[in-house]
Design a protein around this motif. Structure first.
Motif, PDB file in Angstrom:
ATOM      1  N   LYS A 107       0.833  -1.201   0.000  1.00  0.00           N
ATOM      2  CA  LYS A 107       0.000   0.000   0.000  1.00  0.00           C
ATOM      3  C   LYS A 107       0.868   1.252   0.000  1.00  0.00           C
ATOM      4  CE  LYS A 107      -3.798   2.220   2.432  1.00  0.00           C
ATOM      5  NZ  LYS A 107      -4.692   2.186   3.582  1.00  0.00           N
ATOM      6  N   LYS A 108       1.919   1.250   0.836  1.00  0.00           N
ATOM      7  CA  LYS A 108       2.832   2.389   0.869  1.00  0.00           C
ATOM      8  C   LYS A 108       3.507   2.582  -0.480  1.00  0.00           C
ATOM      9  CE  LYS A 108       3.896   2.206   5.804  1.00  0.00           C
ATOM     10  NZ  LYS A 108       4.934   1.944   6.818  1.00  0.00           N
ATOM     11  N   THR A 109       3.909   1.481  -1.098  1.00  0.00           N
ATOM     12  CA  THR A 109       4.573   1.551  -2.406  1.00  0.00           C
ATOM     13  C   THR A 109       3.629   2.118  -3.463  1.00  0.00           C
ATOM     14  OG1 THR A 109       5.925  -0.352  -1.808  1.00  0.00           O
ATOM     15  CG2 THR A 109       5.809   0.185  -4.138  1.00  0.00           C
ATOM     16  N   ARG A 110       2.365   1.668  -3.437  1.00  0.00           N
ATOM     17  CA  ARG A 110       1.385   2.184  -4.401  1.00  0.00           C
ATOM     18  C   ARG A 110       1.128   3.676  -4.187  1.00  0.00           C
ATOM     19  NH1 ARG A 110      -1.197  -2.667  -3.204  1.00  0.00           N
ATOM     20  NH2 ARG A 110      -2.651  -1.599  -1.816  1.00  0.00           N
ATOM     21  N   GLU A 111       1.047   4.091  -2.904  1.00  0.00           N
ATOM     22  CA  GLU A 111       0.831   5.507  -2.615  1.00  0.00           C
ATOM     23  C   GLU A 111       1.994   6.353  -3.111  1.00  0.00           C
ATOM     24  OE1 GLU A 111       0.182   5.575   1.598  1.00  0.00           O
ATOM     25  OE2 GLU A 111      -1.901   4.899   1.422  1.00  0.00           O
ATOM     26  N   ALA A 112       3.217   5.868  -2.904  1.00  0.00           N
ATOM     27  CA  ALA A 112       4.395   6.596  -3.376  1.00  0.00           C
ATOM     28  C   ALA A 112       4.411   6.673  -4.902  1.00  0.00           C
ATOM     29  CB  ALA A 112       5.664   5.928  -2.866  1.00  0.00           C
ATOM     30  N   ALA A 113       4.066   5.577  -5.564  1.00  0.00           N
ATOM     31  CA  ALA A 113       4.030   5.573  -7.029  1.00  0.00           C
ATOM     32  C   ALA A 113       2.947   6.534  -7.540  1.00  0.00           C
ATOM     33  CB  ALA A 113       3.777   4.166  -7.553  1.00  0.00           C
ATOM     34  N   GLN A 118       1.495  11.688 -10.089  1.00  0.00           N
ATOM     35  CA  GLN A 118       0.774  12.967 -10.062  1.00  0.00           C
ATOM     36  C   GLN A 118       1.734  14.150 -10.198  1.00  0.00           C
ATOM     37  OE1 GLN A 118      -1.363  12.517  -6.377  1.00  0.00           O
ATOM     38  NE2 GLN A 118      -3.177  11.653  -7.386  1.00  0.00           N
ATOM     39  N   MET A 119       2.902  14.065  -9.536  1.00  0.00           N
ATOM     40  CA  MET A 119       3.897  15.133  -9.667  1.00  0.00           C
ATOM     41  C   MET A 119       4.406  15.226 -11.098  1.00  0.00           C
ATOM     42  SD  MET A 119       6.059  14.899  -6.058  1.00  0.00           S
ATOM     43  CE  MET A 119       7.550  14.714  -6.942  1.00  0.00           C
ATOM     44  N   GLN A 137       0.095  12.669 -21.926  1.00  0.00           N
ATOM     45  CA  GLN A 137      -0.671  11.427 -22.118  1.00  0.00           C
ATOM     46  C   GLN A 137      -0.023  10.261 -21.342  1.00  0.00           C
ATOM     47  OE1 GLN A 137      -0.967  10.326 -26.250  1.00  0.00           O
ATOM     48  NE2 GLN A 137      -2.940   9.332 -25.948  1.00  0.00           N
ATOM     49  N   ARG A 138       1.300  10.170 -21.391  1.00  0.00           N
ATOM     50  CA  ARG A 138       2.018   9.100 -20.689  1.00  0.00           C
ATOM     51  C   ARG A 138       1.819   9.211 -19.174  1.00  0.00           C
ATOM     52  NH1 ARG A 138       8.487   8.760 -20.146  1.00  0.00           N
ATOM     53  NH2 ARG A 138       8.525   7.189 -18.513  1.00  0.00           N
ATOM     54  N   TYR A 139       1.938  10.424 -18.628  1.00  0.00           N
ATOM     55  CA  TYR A 139       1.808  10.597 -17.177  1.00  0.00           C
ATOM     56  C   TYR A 139       0.365  10.430 -16.705  1.00  0.00           C
ATOM     57  CZ  TYR A 139       6.655  12.148 -17.277  1.00  0.00           C
ATOM     58  OH  TYR A 139       8.013  12.214 -17.442  1.00  0.00           O
ATOM     59  N   VAL A 143      -0.820   7.891 -13.840  1.00  0.00           N
ATOM     60  CA  VAL A 143      -1.728   8.243 -12.736  1.00  0.00           C
ATOM     61  C   VAL A 143      -2.888   7.270 -12.690  1.00  0.00           C
ATOM     62  CG1 VAL A 143      -3.392   9.983 -11.955  1.00  0.00           C
ATOM     63  CG2 VAL A 143      -1.099  10.711 -12.675  1.00  0.00           C
ATOM     64  N   ARG A 144      -3.443   6.949 -13.876  1.00  0.00           N
ATOM     65  CA  ARG A 144      -4.564   6.008 -13.929  1.00  0.00           C
ATOM     66  C   ARG A 144      -4.155   4.647 -13.385  1.00  0.00           C
ATOM     67  NH1 ARG A 144      -6.359   1.926 -16.718  1.00  0.00           N
ATOM     68  NH2 ARG A 144      -4.674   1.946 -18.214  1.00  0.00           N
ATOM     69  N   ILE A 145      -2.982   4.159 -13.715  1.00  0.00           N
ATOM     70  CA  ILE A 145      -2.530   2.835 -13.278  1.00  0.00           C
ATOM     71  C   ILE A 145      -2.213   2.820 -11.776  1.00  0.00           C
ATOM     72  CG2 ILE A 145      -0.617   1.180 -13.461  1.00  0.00           C
ATOM     73  CD1 ILE A 145      -0.489   1.872 -16.460  1.00  0.00           C
ATOM     74  N   ASN A 146      -1.489   3.847 -11.300  1.00  0.00           N
ATOM     75  CA  ASN A 146      -0.993   3.822  -9.915  1.00  0.00           C
ATOM     76  C   ASN A 146      -1.944   4.395  -8.884  1.00  0.00           C
ATOM     77  OD1 ASN A 146       1.631   2.673 -10.449  1.00  0.00           O
ATOM     78  ND2 ASN A 146       2.131   4.594 -11.465  1.00  0.00           N
TER      79      ASN A 146
END
Length: 148
Positions: A107-113, A118-119, A137-139, A143-146
């Motif tokens: 969960k922590k790893t997903r939040e960091a990703a 988003q940044m 488009q790539r970012y 965002v959608r994946i992570n």
């Protein structure tokens, strides 16, 4: 000749049946009233409390060698199974705790990703390059994946 073959075959059958009868095994033990009991299965499937009985010689021998720990040797199979079940439950609890730790790490790893994606997406808005739209488009895809 026929009589001789019949006699040999009858002897073979009798010898085979005697071997089969003794191979099955007879077990003996004393019940709570002190009476000798006989069966083809050990008492309560507990080898420590049962002896093997030789029908031909009428002698009994211990079925299992005594264990150094007297308490462990008196355990029935049901008690042994209960002990094994308790050990398995303890192992399962440990695995559940480990799984919870791993889930928290994930969960922590997903939040960091997600934060990183988003940044990167915000940074792509301020870029002044030719491939700005491709980066946005790539970012957005990151965002959608992570973040979902």
């Amino acid at each position: 000749m026929r009589h001789k073959i019949l006699k040999i075959s009858l002897t073979a059958v009798l010898a085979g049946s005697t071997i089969m009868a003794t191979a099955a095994g007879v077990y003996t033990w004393r019940d709570h009233k002190g009476v000798n009991e006989y069966s083809d299965v050990p008492t309560q499937l507990t080898p420590a409390k049962t002896q093997r009985f030789n029908v031909r010689t009428h002698s009994s021998t211990p079925l299992a060698k005594p264990k150094p720990n007297a308490e462990a040797s008196s355990d029935s199979l049901a008690e042994q199974q209960a002990q094994l079940n308790r050990k398995i439950e303890e192992q399962n609890k440990l695995r559940d705790e480990q799984n919870k730790k791993i889930e928290a790490q994930n969960k922590k790893t997903r939040e960091a990703a997600c934060k990183t994606a988003q940044m990167n997406r915000k940074m792509a808005d301020s870029l002044r390059t030719n491939n700005r739209d491709a980066l946005i488009q790539r970012y957005e895809e990151d965002v959608r994946i992570n973040c979902n």
